[in-house]
Design a protein around this motif. Structure first.
Motif, PDB file in Angstrom:
ATOM      1  N   LYS A 117       0.814  -1.217   0.000  1.00 52.03           N
ATOM      2  CA  LYS A 117       0.000   0.000   0.000  1.00 52.03           C
ATOM      3  C   LYS A 117       0.849   1.268   0.000  1.00 52.03           C
ATOM      4  CE  LYS A 117      -3.727  -2.430   2.405  1.00 52.03           C
ATOM      5  NZ  LYS A 117      -3.040  -3.722   2.340  1.00 52.03           N
ATOM      6  N   GLU A 118       1.980   1.238   0.699  1.00 49.16           N
ATOM      7  CA  GLU A 118       2.825   2.430   0.735  1.00 49.16           C
ATOM      8  C   GLU A 118       3.429   2.704  -0.635  1.00 49.16           C
ATOM      9  OE1 GLU A 118       6.638   4.303   3.213  1.00 49.16           O
ATOM     10  OE2 GLU A 118       5.692   2.430   3.882  1.00 49.16           O
ATOM     11  N   SER A 119       3.846   1.657  -1.334  1.00 45.84           N
ATOM     12  CA  SER A 119       4.412   1.833  -2.677  1.00 45.84           C
ATOM     13  C   SER A 119       3.372   2.380  -3.645  1.00 45.84           C
ATOM     14  CB  SER A 119       4.970   0.502  -3.195  1.00 45.84           C
ATOM     15  OG  SER A 119       6.062   0.070  -2.428  1.00 45.84           O
ATOM     16  N   ILE A 120       2.151   1.856  -3.552  1.00 45.52           N
ATOM     17  CA  ILE A 120       1.058   2.339  -4.401  1.00 45.52           C
ATOM     18  C   ILE A 120       0.836   3.836  -4.187  1.00 45.52           C
ATOM     19  CG2 ILE A 120      -1.444   2.241  -4.743  1.00 45.52           C
ATOM     20  CD1 ILE A 120      -0.259  -0.130  -6.003  1.00 45.52           C
ATOM     21  N   ASN A 121       0.821   4.245  -2.930  1.00 49.36           N
ATOM     22  CA  ASN A 121       0.578   5.651  -2.623  1.00 49.36           C
ATOM     23  C   ASN A 121       1.759   6.535  -2.984  1.00 49.36           C
ATOM     24  OD1 ASN A 121      -2.130   6.325  -0.890  1.00 49.36           O
ATOM     25  ND2 ASN A 121      -1.562   4.179  -0.706  1.00 49.36           N
ATOM     26  N   LEU A 122       2.979   6.018  -2.874  1.00 48.43           N
ATOM     27  CA  LEU A 122       4.151   6.771  -3.317  1.00 48.43           C
ATOM     28  C   LEU A 122       4.077   7.067  -4.812  1.00 48.43           C
ATOM     29  CD1 LEU A 122       7.163   5.124  -1.433  1.00 48.43           C
ATOM     30  CD2 LEU A 122       6.348   7.479  -1.197  1.00 48.43           C
ATOM     31  N   ALA A 123       3.445   6.155  -5.554  1.00 44.04           N
ATOM     32  CA  ALA A 123       3.294   6.329  -6.996  1.00 44.04           C
ATOM     33  C   ALA A 123       2.158   7.288  -7.343  1.00 44.04           C
ATOM     34  CB  ALA A 123       3.063   4.972  -7.667  1.00 44.04           C
ATOM     35  N   GLY A 124       1.489   7.819  -6.328  1.00 46.55           N
ATOM     36  CA  GLY A 124       0.439   8.805  -6.575  1.00 46.55           C
ATOM     37  C   GLY A 124      -0.953   8.225  -6.699  1.00 46.55           C
ATOM     38  N   HIS A 125      -1.114   6.949  -6.346  1.00 50.96           N
ATOM     39  CA  HIS A 125      -2.422   6.302  -6.442  1.00 50.96           C
ATOM     40  C   HIS A 125      -2.944   6.100  -5.023  1.00 50.96           C
ATOM     41  CE1 HIS A 125      -1.373   5.766 -10.611  1.00 50.96           C
ATOM     42  NE2 HIS A 125      -0.288   5.095 -10.256  1.00 50.96           N
ATOM     43  N   ASN A 126      -3.872   6.941  -4.631  1.00 51.48           N
ATOM     44  CA  ASN A 126      -4.299   6.998  -3.235  1.00 51.48           C
ATOM     45  C   ASN A 126      -5.425   6.010  -2.938  1.00 51.48           C
ATOM     46  OD1 ASN A 126      -2.462   9.146  -2.629  1.00 51.48           O
ATOM     47  ND2 ASN A 126      -3.855  10.541  -3.698  1.00 51.48           N
ATOM     48  N   TYR A 127      -5.032   4.764  -2.783  1.00 50.33           N
ATOM     49  CA  TYR A 127      -5.977   3.692  -2.455  1.00 50.33           C
ATOM     50  C   TYR A 127      -5.454   2.927  -1.254  1.00 50.33           C
ATOM     51  CZ  TYR A 127      -7.862   4.586  -7.103  1.00 50.33           C
ATOM     52  OH  TYR A 127      -8.407   5.179  -8.204  1.00 50.33           O
ATOM     53  N   ALA A 128      -6.379   2.430  -0.444  1.00 47.30           N
ATOM     54  CA  ALA A 128      -5.985   1.673   0.751  1.00 47.30           C
ATOM     55  C   ALA A 128      -5.648   0.227   0.432  1.00 47.30           C
ATOM     56  CB  ALA A 128      -7.102   1.718   1.787  1.00 47.30           C
ATOM     57  N   GLY A 129      -6.047  -0.256  -0.745  1.00 45.99           N
ATOM     58  CA  GLY A 129      -5.770  -1.639  -1.097  1.00 45.99           C
ATOM     59  C   GLY A 129      -6.500  -2.057  -2.357  1.00 45.99           C
ATOM     60  N   HIS A 130      -6.398  -3.349  -2.668  1.00 43.99           N
ATOM     61  CA  HIS A 130      -7.049  -3.903  -3.858  1.00 43.99           C
ATOM     62  C   HIS A 130      -8.553  -3.631  -3.874  1.00 43.99           C
ATOM     63  CE1 HIS A 130      -3.592  -6.808  -4.629  1.00 43.99           C
ATOM     64  NE2 HIS A 130      -3.880  -6.362  -5.834  1.00 43.99           N
ATOM     65  N   THR A 131      -9.201  -3.859  -2.734  1.00 44.24           N
ATOM     66  CA  THR A 131     -10.660  -3.755  -2.684  1.00 44.24           C
ATOM     67  C   THR A 131     -11.131  -2.387  -3.154  1.00 44.24           C
ATOM     68  OG1 THR A 131     -10.705  -5.335  -0.841  1.00 44.24           O
ATOM     69  CG2 THR A 131     -12.688  -4.014  -1.209  1.00 44.24           C
ATOM     70  N   GLU A 132     -10.439  -1.358  -2.701  1.00 40.69           N
ATOM     71  CA  GLU A 132     -10.818   0.010  -3.065  1.00 40.69           C
ATOM     72  C   GLU A 132     -10.533   0.300  -4.546  1.00 40.69           C
ATOM     73  OE1 GLU A 132     -10.440  -0.485   1.180  1.00 40.69           O
ATOM     74  OE2 GLU A 132      -9.026  -0.911  -0.428  1.00 40.69           O
ATOM     75  N   ILE A 133      -9.470  -0.277  -5.085  1.00 37.36           N
ATOM     76  CA  ILE A 133      -9.168  -0.105  -6.514  1.00 37.36           C
ATOM     77  C   ILE A 133     -10.253  -0.762  -7.362  1.00 37.36           C
ATOM     78  CG2 ILE A 133      -7.518  -0.554  -8.372  1.00 37.36           C
ATOM     79  CD1 ILE A 133      -5.303  -0.587  -6.235  1.00 37.36           C
ATOM     80  N   TYR A 134     -10.626  -1.966  -6.973  1.00 34.98           N
ATOM     81  CA  TYR A 134     -11.686  -2.677  -7.712  1.00 34.98           C
ATOM     82  C   TYR A 134     -13.007  -1.926  -7.625  1.00 34.98           C
ATOM     83  CZ  TYR A 134      -9.328  -6.963  -9.168  1.00 34.98           C
ATOM     84  OH  TYR A 134      -8.528  -7.860  -9.815  1.00 34.98           O
ATOM     85  N   ALA A 135     -13.325  -1.391  -6.457  1.00 36.43           N
ATOM     86  CA  ALA A 135     -14.573  -0.635  -6.311  1.00 36.43           C
ATOM     87  C   ALA A 135     -14.573   0.574  -7.244  1.00 36.43           C
ATOM     88  CB  ALA A 135     -14.740  -0.193  -4.852  1.00 36.43           C
ATOM     89  N   GLU A 136     -13.444   1.279  -7.305  1.00 30.81           N
ATOM     90  CA  GLU A 136     -13.338   2.486  -8.138  1.00 30.81           C
ATOM     91  C   GLU A 136     -13.501   2.159  -9.620  1.00 30.81           C
ATOM     92  OE1 GLU A 136     -12.322   6.507  -9.262  1.00 30.81           O
ATOM     93  OE2 GLU A 136     -12.788   5.695  -7.285  1.00 30.81           O
TER      94      GLU A 136
END
Length: 348
Positions: A117-136
């Motif tokens: 999750k920290e790497s994802i957010n460092l890349a500028g994608h503000n999601y808490a995890g897979h579930t939230e990405i899939y929902a979006e």
């Protein structure tokens, strides 16, 4: 493929060449071909990487691993065990791509390796995890996380939020929705008239209001409405005692009010530490996202940066996740995406 700095690519490679997996489905990896080649070198797998742009270019002979290549970065900038924006970007775009493929009907189900999750957010994608990405990216905000290990099934009212916020999310409508999702999933798993336990939020489920009012004001009304809708739901129960009965199979499913309330018993059951080997002796269980129009199943362990690149990561949870995805996919045309039925070799 998950975070390329973690064990995701390795367990994808192991699972993709597993004989049992190949007998049941046609696997395709979405990620980066150079990262997959790197994982194959770590594992000493002498096979080919078949880079594809669309499914009809795939080779399902078992002699090659099919990779939908993101063509974003090469493996020279990615080191094992490191939290970086580059790794987070690759992981995020792999998830986004596989969702697009499923939404377009190119593939029948998606299975995710762990992201960081920290790497994802460092890349500028503000999601808490897979579930939230899939929902979006499936445009379905009302989703829920279901954890499954054998007959132990637990779903969550909230997941990746601060504990203070999790308490605020314990509302009747959300609880009722999650109870309904749990009931529907159990039915699709082949369980007739599922028996569902609902946890309280507070210690001892508030002891009649001594330790909080969420049970009386939100949870009990939700259970009563679920019961009036024909769902065999019971509770609210004190989480510290009801979990033993859930693990023991007395209930077909359980509704947890927040992340750790459900994850702790699940991982105590499925994750077993081998003291003599000083390593994990068993890591079982899968994570299923309910409420979305496509199938998503995941391993339920992390990126394991400490052992990434050593070739020793277990792919057991990945194989279990693939098997659940296959079963759900086989019933996809007969019901919704929480369905389960027999396997179908023709599926991807």
């Amino acid at each position: 493929m998950g975070d390329p700095s973690g064990i995701g690519p390795e367990i994808c490679v192991k699972a993709a060449f597993d004989r049992g997996v190949l007998e049941k489905c046609n696997p395709v990896v979405v990620g980066n071909a150079s990262i997959i080649r790197k994982a194959m070198r770590v594992l000493d797998v002498d096979k080919q990487v078949n880079v594809i742009n669309k499914i009809d270019e795939a080779n399902f002979s078992g002699e090659a691993i099919n990779v939908v290549d993101l063509k974003i970065r090469d493996d020279k900038v990615i080191e094992y065990g490191q939290i970086t924006a580059e790794a987070g970007s690759l992981a995020f775009h792999a998830v986004k791509k596989v969702i697009e493929m499923a939404m377009d009907g190119e593939i029948d189900a998606t299975v995710t390796a762990p992201i960081h999750k920290e790497s994802i957010n460092l890349a500028g994608h503000n999601y808490a995890g897979h579930t939230e990405i899939y929902a979006e990216f499936t445009n379905t905000p009302k989703v829920a996380m279901l954890l499954v290990d054998g007959d132990f099934r637990i779903i969550h009212v909230s997941t990746h939020v601060a504990l203070r916020k999790a308490c605020d999310l314990v509302k009747k409508d959300r609880i009722l929705h999650v109870i309904s999702l749990m009931n529907d999933a159990c039915i699709k798993f082949g369980i007739v008239n599922p028996k569902i336990a609902v946890c309280g939020l507070n210690p001892h489920a508030s002891d009649g209001g001594l330790f909080g009012h969420e049970e009386q004001e939100e949870i009990i009304p939700a259970i009563k409405e679920a019961f009036s809708n024909g769902i065999n739901a019971e509770g609210p129960y004190a989480a510290d005692t009801i979990m033993s009965k859930v693990v023991g199979g007395f209930y077909d499913g359980c509704v947890a009010m927040y992340h750790d309330q459900g994850h702790i018993p699940f991982k105590v059951k499925g994750f077993v530490w081998d003291r003599e080997k000083n390593d994990w002796g068993k890591i079982h269980g899968v994570n299923i996202t309910l409420g979305i129009p496509i199938i998503r199943v995941s391993v339920d362990h992390g990126t394991a940066f400490d052992i990434a690149g050593k070739g020793i990561a277990s792919c057991d949870s990945m194989i279990h996740a693939i098997e659940y995805a296959i079963r759900m996919s086989a019933n996809k045309n007969e019901s919704d995406t929480t369905g389960v039925a027999s396997t179908d070799k023709g599926r991807k």
